[in-house]
Design a protein around this motif. Structure first.
Motif, short mmCIF file in Angstrom:
data_model
loop_
_atom_site.label_atom_id
_atom_site.label_comp_id
_atom_site.label_asym_id
_atom_site.label_seq_id
_atom_site.Cartn_x
_atom_site.Cartn_y
_atom_site.Cartn_z
N GLY A 10 0.79 -1.23 0.00
CA GLY A 10 0.00 0.00 0.00
C GLY A 10 0.82 1.27 0.00
O GLY A 10 0.48 2.22 0.70
N SER A 11 1.88 1.30 -0.80
CA SER A 11 2.71 2.50 -0.84
C SER A 11 3.22 2.76 -2.25
O SER A 11 3.38 1.83 -3.05
N SER A 12 3.44 4.04 -2.55
CA SER A 12 4.02 4.43 -3.83
C SER A 12 5.53 4.42 -3.71
O SER A 12 6.08 4.48 -2.60
N ARG A 13 6.22 4.39 -4.86
CA ARG A 13 7.68 4.37 -4.81
C ARG A 13 8.26 4.87 -6.12
O ARG A 13 7.61 4.81 -7.18
N GLU A 14 9.48 5.40 -6.03
CA GLU A 14 10.22 5.83 -7.21
C GLU A 14 11.25 4.77 -7.54
O GLU A 14 11.93 4.25 -6.66
N ILE A 15 11.37 4.45 -8.83
CA ILE A 15 12.34 3.46 -9.28
C ILE A 15 13.38 4.17 -10.15
O ILE A 15 13.03 4.86 -11.12
N VAL A 16 14.64 4.02 -9.79
CA VAL A 16 15.74 4.60 -10.56
C VAL A 16 16.82 3.54 -10.71
O VAL A 16 17.33 3.02 -9.71
N SER A 17 17.15 3.20 -11.94
CA SER A 17 18.28 2.30 -12.20
C SER A 17 19.11 2.91 -13.31
O SER A 17 18.58 3.54 -14.23
N ASP A 18 20.40 2.74 -13.24
CA ASP A 18 21.29 3.45 -14.17
C ASP A 18 22.40 2.54 -14.70
O ASP A 18 23.57 2.77 -14.46
N PRO A 19 22.03 1.49 -15.44
CA PRO A 19 23.05 0.64 -16.05
C PRO A 19 23.49 1.20 -17.41
O PRO A 19 23.14 0.69 -18.47
N GLY A 20 24.22 2.27 -17.38
CA GLY A 20 24.71 2.88 -18.62
C GLY A 20 23.61 3.49 -19.45
O GLY A 20 22.80 4.28 -18.96
N ALA A 21 23.54 3.08 -20.71
CA ALA A 21 22.56 3.65 -21.64
C ALA A 21 21.15 3.18 -21.36
O ALA A 21 20.20 3.72 -21.93
N GLN A 22 20.98 2.19 -20.50
CA GLN A 22 19.65 1.65 -20.21
C GLN A 22 19.03 2.26 -18.96
O GLN A 22 18.29 1.61 -18.24
#
Length: 351
Positions: free
Chosen positions: A167-179
């Protein structure tokens, strides 16, 4: 329960069919901002809009970007930073001391965004939660708003399941180079559900005020002339005796009740059922203090089950004298209670 009902209001007031429009969604904020992640507005091709993402500071610039999205069909993210002297760059002069990232995408017809909003709204209207995924940066996946059941990158699909579970919102950030991938996953609890016991003429503005906020409204009355759905647009209207309230209404799914039948025996029966049920946490009773005391006497020991929940006379004291103003006072107090705010002094609305 969710007090931000911008989703429901967009679905109710937005364009129908294939009218060109763009959906703007706040996906990231920093500092002081008018709205927070998950807030939405709709911008139409004629320059009009539904909802707000700021107090009017950004909407003119958003119109320009939205028109380009409508004309070209390409989703984009725009950023506004109104902290300190950088605000001068935008020519806005808002002085809000906040920053905001907004996802803009086509939202007309049967496109992805429109379908995602419709699916979420269909769920919350039944009292169930929903989840929306807004991808605002990606090297390989199309930007936009998705239903949690749509095909998604595994990372986002799993995150959406977790959001629904806890029951919660979340931010997703991933930084594998160009992807690089950035997304906002919004958990959507159902909007408030107000039950009105009594469908007299003064119940109509109460229902209308709650519906204007995007709330779900149910109305019950034992009188066929009053329990007419045409008198309460957008509400669920039930014809039933007060004593059968628990069988006709799922009280556990109601967040607040206002008892206002103007019929003493019915009000006593409604309150007796609510006392036994133990829910919801807010129970409002229309009428003066003397009437409340008389009803308490009729209830006897059952009144103890309402002692911590009953508000009567119902409403915030705003000096209301008209049915519309009394409705405003009532719905304001309900809103304050749901938001866990004090909400002012109890009113003395008459019966």
């Amino acid at each position: 329960m969710r007090l931000d009902t911008s989703l429901e209001l967009l679905l109710e007031r937005g364009p129908v069919g294939s009218a060109p429009c763009a959906l703007a969604t706040v996906v990231v904020t920093a500092g002081s901002t008018y709205r927070k992640p998950g807030a939405r507005m709709m911008l139409l091709a004629d320059g009009s809009f539904i909802g707000l993402l700021s107090g009017g500071c950004l909407e003119a610039d958003l119109r320009v970007h939205a028109q380009e999205v409508i004309d070209g069909g390409a989703t984009r993210a725009v950023e506004y930073d109104m902290r300190g002297p950088d605000d001068i760059l935008f020519g806005i002069g808002a002085g809000c001391e906040g920053a905001m990232r907004v996802l803009l995408e086509p939202a007309h017809g049967t496109g992805r965004a429109a379908a995602a909003l419709a699916a979420a709204g269909a769920a919350t209207r039944t009292g169930a939660p929903a989840c929306l995924v807004s991808i605002h940066e990606s090297g390989e996946f199309p930007l936009g708003t998705y239903s949690s059941t749509a095909p998604l990158p595994l990372q986002l699909a799993e995150a959406a399941k977790i959001s629904l579970a806890d029951g919660s919102s979340r931010e997703i950030v991933s930084d594998p180079g160009a992807q690089r991938l950035r997304a906002f996953i919004q958990f959507l609890a159902p909007p408030p559900h107000l039950l009105i016991c009594g469908a007299g003429p003064d119940a109509q503005p109460v229902a209308a005020a709650a519906r204007a906020l995007g709330w779900r409204v149910s109305v019950v009355d034992h009188r066929p002339a009053y329990a007419d759905a045409q008198r309460f647009p957008g509400a669920h209207v039930v014809l039933a005796d007060a004593g059968s309230l628990p069988e006709m209404i799922d009280l556990a799914r109601c967040h607040a009740v206002v008892v206002m039948s103007h019929h003493l025996a019915s009000d006593v029966a409604y309150l007796r059922a609510l006392s036994t049920a133990g829910v919801p946490a807010y129970v409002g009773l229309l009428g003066p203090a003397a009437r409340r005391q008389r009803i308490a006497g009729e209830l006897g020991p059952a009144s103890e089950g309402l002692r911590q929940r009953l508000r009567g006379p119902v409403g915030i004291d705003i000096g209301a004298v008209t049915p519309e103003a009394i409705a405003l006072a009532i719905v304001s107090q309900v809103h304050a209670s749901l938001a866990e705010r004090p909400g002012g002094v109890t009113a003395t609305a008459g019966c």
